[in-house]
Design an enzyme around this catalytic site. Sequence first.
Site, short mmCIF file in Angstrom:
data_model
loop_
_atom_site.label_atom_id
_atom_site.label_comp_id
_atom_site.label_asym_id
_atom_site.label_seq_id
_atom_site.Cartn_x
_atom_site.Cartn_y
_atom_site.Cartn_z
CG HIS A 1 -0.96 3.77 4.69
ND1 HIS A 1 -2.21 3.31 5.00
CD2 HIS A 1 -0.32 2.73 4.10
CE1 HIS A 1 -2.33 2.05 4.60
NE2 HIS A 1 -1.20 1.67 4.06
CG ASP B 1 -4.02 5.53 6.81
OD1 ASP B 1 -2.89 5.17 7.21
OD2 ASP B 1 -4.50 5.14 5.73
CB SER C 1 -0.95 -0.01 1.20
OG SER C 1 -0.24 -0.22 2.38
#
Length: 283
Positions: free
Chosen positions: A250, A247, A37
């Site tokens: 991340h 978040d 991600s």
Amino acid sequence: MANHLLSFFLWFFLFFFSGSSFSEAQSVPAIFFIGDSLLDVGNNNYLPVSYAKANFPRNGIDFPTKEATGRFSNGKNAADFASEKFGLPTSPPFLALVEKNDASFDAGVSFASGGAGILNSTDPTFRLHMYGARKFLFTGVPVIGCVPEERVKNETGDCNQEKNFWATKYNEGLVPMLRGLKSELQGMNYTYFDTYSFMQKIIENPSTYGFSEIKSACCGLGTLKAVVPCLPVADYCPNRTDHLFWDLYHPTETAYRILADAVYDGSSEYTFPINLRQLASAP
Ligand SMILES: *[C@@H]1O[C@H](CO)[C@@H](O)[C@H](O)[C@H]1NC(C)=O
Ligand SMILES: *[C@@H]1O[C@H](CO)[C@@H](O)[C@H](O)[C@H]1NC(C)=O
Ligand SMILES: *[C@@H]1O[C@H](CO)[C@@H](O)[C@H](O)[C@H]1NC(C)=O
Ligand SMILES: *[C@@H]1O[C@H](CO)[C@@H](O)[C@H](O)[C@H]1NC(C)=O
């Protein structure tokens, strides 16, 4: 155990293919991204079922289009900044090319997919070396015990020591493995980025990097904005440039940029044996 979290934090691997398309003007013809991600630029948007998606607000609020793109960031991510260093557009998501029936990989491709894991993955280095990839960037596992999702579980808001211990162990195994790989694969050259130590330095000296908040997420709800994830209903901090984390897991766009700068032009304390700029200009 740490497996789930590690999978979120498989940091980026990128491959330069130096082949016939190599030109003097462009030291790097194309970049191929493999990772999770932290590098995903939209592959997961094409997955029918995945818990690891980011193609909804509030992701993307600082992206040039101000829209969620599938990047796990308020804006750009590490793939964008790495590409910019070489004057290249960000390599498109593999699944976007598949959907368009476009098999031209000359401009690079991103295979990075949020939630991609490291376990059970056969070593992609040998698959790619055979096809002509000679220059590789490998990055170590970050301080995964210090992400908001871990801190919120500790009453004191401190890092999870066990997760950090295993991250360190993993990196300690990776570094000699890369040295071995280089001696086995002819002409292979690489950069290793010690993400763990670099992030730890940021956490210990946040103001040096312009951060005032290194514990809490920017987007989310509850303690450390880490009780409810960054969903459309979540709050977000007004100033994204002073937060390390966007978040639960991340980094913010600002943090991605700082990391990319350290990979590209950083000192040999964190980026070795050579940095990305040196790797790109290597024979
Ligand atoms: C992953 O590896 C384990 C251990 O070798 C095996 O039992 C499991 O079936 C593998 N899973 C997949 C999806 O290949
Ligand atoms: C929680 O933080 C404390 C330091 O305040 C640390 O000693 C402890 O190991 C942490 N808990 C876990 C599960 O890592
Ligand atoms: C946001 O944070 C950065 C870094 O701490 C600071 O330089 C900037 O002035 C802040 N912006 C606003 C609008 O407060
Ligand atoms: C790797 O890059 C360094 C720095 O440019 C160079 O000195 C070295 O010869 C390169 N190694 C290989 C195997 O190409």
